[in-house]
Scaffold this active site. Structure first.
Site, mmCIF file in Angstrom:
data_model
loop_
_atom_site.group_PDB
_atom_site.id
_atom_site.type_symbol
_atom_site.label_atom_id
_atom_site.label_comp_id
_atom_site.label_asym_id
_atom_site.label_seq_id
_atom_site.Cartn_x
_atom_site.Cartn_y
_atom_site.Cartn_z
ATOM 1 N N TRP A 120 35.489 23.110 -43.658
ATOM 2 C CA TRP A 120 34.202 23.809 -43.555
ATOM 3 C C TRP A 120 34.392 25.315 -43.715
ATOM 4 O O TRP A 120 33.532 26.005 -44.258
ATOM 5 C CB TRP A 120 33.573 23.495 -42.194
ATOM 6 C CG TRP A 120 32.290 24.238 -41.914
ATOM 7 C CD1 TRP A 120 31.031 23.849 -42.197
ATOM 8 C CD2 TRP A 120 32.164 25.529 -41.276
ATOM 9 N NE1 TRP A 120 30.117 24.782 -41.788
ATOM 10 C CE2 TRP A 120 30.796 25.833 -41.220
ATOM 11 C CE3 TRP A 120 33.078 26.437 -40.749
ATOM 12 C CZ2 TRP A 120 30.308 27.002 -40.663
ATOM 13 C CZ3 TRP A 120 32.597 27.615 -40.196
ATOM 14 C CH2 TRP A 120 31.235 27.884 -40.147
ATOM 15 N N HIS A 121 35.536 25.827 -43.253
ATOM 16 C CA HIS A 121 35.751 27.263 -43.280
ATOM 17 C C HIS A 121 36.004 27.807 -44.681
ATOM 18 O O HIS A 121 35.731 28.984 -44.938
ATOM 19 C CB HIS A 121 36.936 27.639 -42.375
ATOM 20 C CG HIS A 121 36.603 27.634 -40.922
ATOM 21 N ND1 HIS A 121 36.568 26.484 -40.168
ATOM 22 C CD2 HIS A 121 36.273 28.645 -40.071
ATOM 23 C CE1 HIS A 121 36.242 26.782 -38.923
ATOM 24 N NE2 HIS A 121 36.053 28.076 -38.836
ATOM 25 N N GLY A 122 36.539 27.011 -45.568
ATOM 26 C CA GLY A 122 36.796 27.548 -46.894
ATOM 27 C C GLY A 122 37.446 26.538 -47.820
ATOM 28 O O GLY A 122 38.053 25.556 -47.377
ATOM 29 N N PHE A 164 32.231 32.347 -45.284
ATOM 30 C CA PHE A 164 32.141 30.924 -45.016
ATOM 31 C C PHE A 164 30.708 30.429 -45.069
ATOM 32 O O PHE A 164 30.465 29.256 -44.959
ATOM 33 C CB PHE A 164 32.751 30.586 -43.655
ATOM 34 C CG PHE A 164 34.168 31.100 -43.510
ATOM 35 C CD1 PHE A 164 35.071 30.993 -44.553
ATOM 36 C CD2 PHE A 164 34.588 31.712 -42.347
ATOM 37 C CE1 PHE A 164 36.350 31.464 -44.438
ATOM 38 C CE2 PHE A 164 35.884 32.183 -42.208
ATOM 39 C CZ PHE A 164 36.759 32.064 -43.249
#
Length: 469
Positions: A322-324, A469
């Site tokens: 989800w972060h990257g 993000f």
């Protein structure tokens, strides 16, 4: 538009004035227009995506609520989730998956031609996508009723204080505040200003102060000594905390000025005594989202020991992604999942039970656990920050294989002391605005000193890390 910019300092008073003078029925539409302007200041084309996400989830919310057929409701929800994740996947992960597939094919001798698109990542897309999806899921679960007016729901999705970097609010918490009258009292203004001051102090005086040092060390870790690498890891741990926690404090403070109370997203995470406790204190809104909409539906801890470990690992791997769109985030999530599984196997809960009855020995144990937890977390931050997995592993190997630790220097300890100066009083009192209890003759010099420091050191408009993000 950055919180730490002249543009925002001009924008905020205008919006506050508009909300104050307009009749009650026009406040939400006005605030929605202001929120869209705030978001469109990065790139007006992004507005089409957030409007599409809003329209889809508002529509499916009413469709699901109006039907009693479980099968139809499930189909409607599935369509909504596919559209939301499809938009997120195309704009954030398309090139990542294509390049990963080409790398895998090349590894087995099948040479594929590169085919990627030039896609701009819309700021904050992961945050507002998850926030909007949770609304649809909660209606499917019959935990809430849909919003009656489109602009109220649109404001819930686009509410500018927390739009681009959270917290990821639930509709059950934020929508009722949007729908109800929001009186702004002197107490709420004081709380808002205090939170904003703390947030700017964390961002400008902690995160931005060490940013150049961190960039320099992580740009060429191969040429650094073990002490310099350790210095970079420590400083990044404080940078990302000051940056993201600072943003969350500013968001909460700004929202208080509008009479809306956002959830606490950080609760002194570096004072945690276990990784389990850390993830109940760090990015609380994401942790809760992953728990309620991923970990629990997967079975949580109800299907036996090994499936519990599987669910923990899958949840943290997806949380990392989800972060990257980079394998470094996947490894970062995997390490945290491994930590959580090991702690569960060892029976370590939210707070470790004291081994000693004597107060002094108990305090020593708690401090030792905080130090160990902080270093375990700092190890994972290396993968979060490094440009590639190979570089991250080389970075960690450089720390443990070197012997010269003198280059760590004093700066990490000074910055760490500043973090403790803010966090320890809040931790001990369970109050994020404990400084408001101080007498005026202590508060006034503190405000003046903080303002002077921000003026002297706040010349740069450094973007917040989590905006990507």
């Amino acid at each position: 538009m950055l919180f730490n910019s002249i543009h925002f300092l001009l924008f905020l008073p205008i919006v506050l004035l508009g909300v104050a003078v307009l009749p009650a029925r026009w406040r939400n539409p006005f605030l929605l227009v202001a929120s869209y302007y705030f978001y469109g200041s990065w790139d007006w084309r992004f507005l089409s995506l957030i409007f599409l996400t809003t329209t889809v989830d508002y529509t499916v919310g009413h469709l699901m609520y109006d039907t009693r057929d479980p099968g139809r409701r499930k189909i409607i929800l599935t369509v909504a989730i596919c559209i939301n994740l499809g938009i997120l996947g195309i704009f954030k992960y398309f090139n990542f998956f294509v390049q990963s597939a080409m790398t895998a094919l090349n590894a087995v001798g099948l040479h594929a031609s590169p085919w990627t698109l030039s896609i701009i990542l819309p700021v904050g897309i992961s945050f507002y996508t998850f926030q909007s999806m949770s609304y649809a899921i909660d209606i499917y679960r019959r935990e809430m009723e849909p919003a009656r007016h489109f602009w109220d729901f649109a404001l819930y999705v686009a509410y500018f204080p927390q739009l681009v970097a959270g917290p990821i609010e639930r509709a059950t918490h934020l929508l009722p505040q949007i729908l109800q009258p929001r009186p702004v009292t002197a107490e709420r203004v004081n709380i808002g200003l205090m939170l904003m001051m703390l947030g700017f102090a964390k961002k400008v005086l902690i995160a931005d102060t060490v940013a150049d040092d961190v960039d320099r060390i992580f740009a060429d870790p191969a040429s650094r000594s073990a002490g310099e690498l350790l210095r970079g890891a420590y400083l990044f741990a404080f940078q990302i905390y000051g940056d993201f926690s600072g943003y969350s404090d500013i968001a909460r403070g700004v929202s208080e000025l509008f009479g809306v109370r956002l959830m606490i997203n950080f609760n002194q995470p570096y004072l945690s005594q276990s990784i389990t406790e850390f993830w109940r204190r760090w990015h609380i809104s994401l942790s809760a989202w992953l728990r309620d909409y991923l970990y629990v539906p997967l079975g949580g801890n109800r299907l036996g020991e090994w499936r519990t470990y599987r669910n923990l690992m899958l949840t943290m791997l997806i949380g990392g992604l989800w972060h990257g769109a980079n394998w470094t985030f996947v490894v970062w999530g995997g390490l945290n999942g491994l930590y959580l599984a090991v702690e569960r196997r060892l029976g370590i809960g939210r707070v470790v039970e004291p081994l000693h009855a004597r107060p002094l020995l108990r305090f020593v144990q708690q401090v030792a656990l905080v130090i160990v937890t902080f270093h375990l977390v700092t190890l994972t931050w290396v993968f979060f920050r490094a440009a590639s997995v190979d570089i991250a592993f080389a970075y960690v190997l450089g720390v443990f294989s070197g012997s010269d630790l003198t280059a760590v220097g004093i700066l990490p300890f000074v910055v760490g002391a500043a973090v403790l100066l803010i966090d320890v009083p809040q931790y001990l009192t369970h109050d994020h605005v404990v400084f408001l209890r101080l007498p005026w003759w202590v508060q006034s010099p503190a405000y003046a000193t903080a303002c002077l420091a921000l003026i002297l050191y706040g010349g740069k408009e450094v973007p917040f890390i989590y905006f990507q993000f």
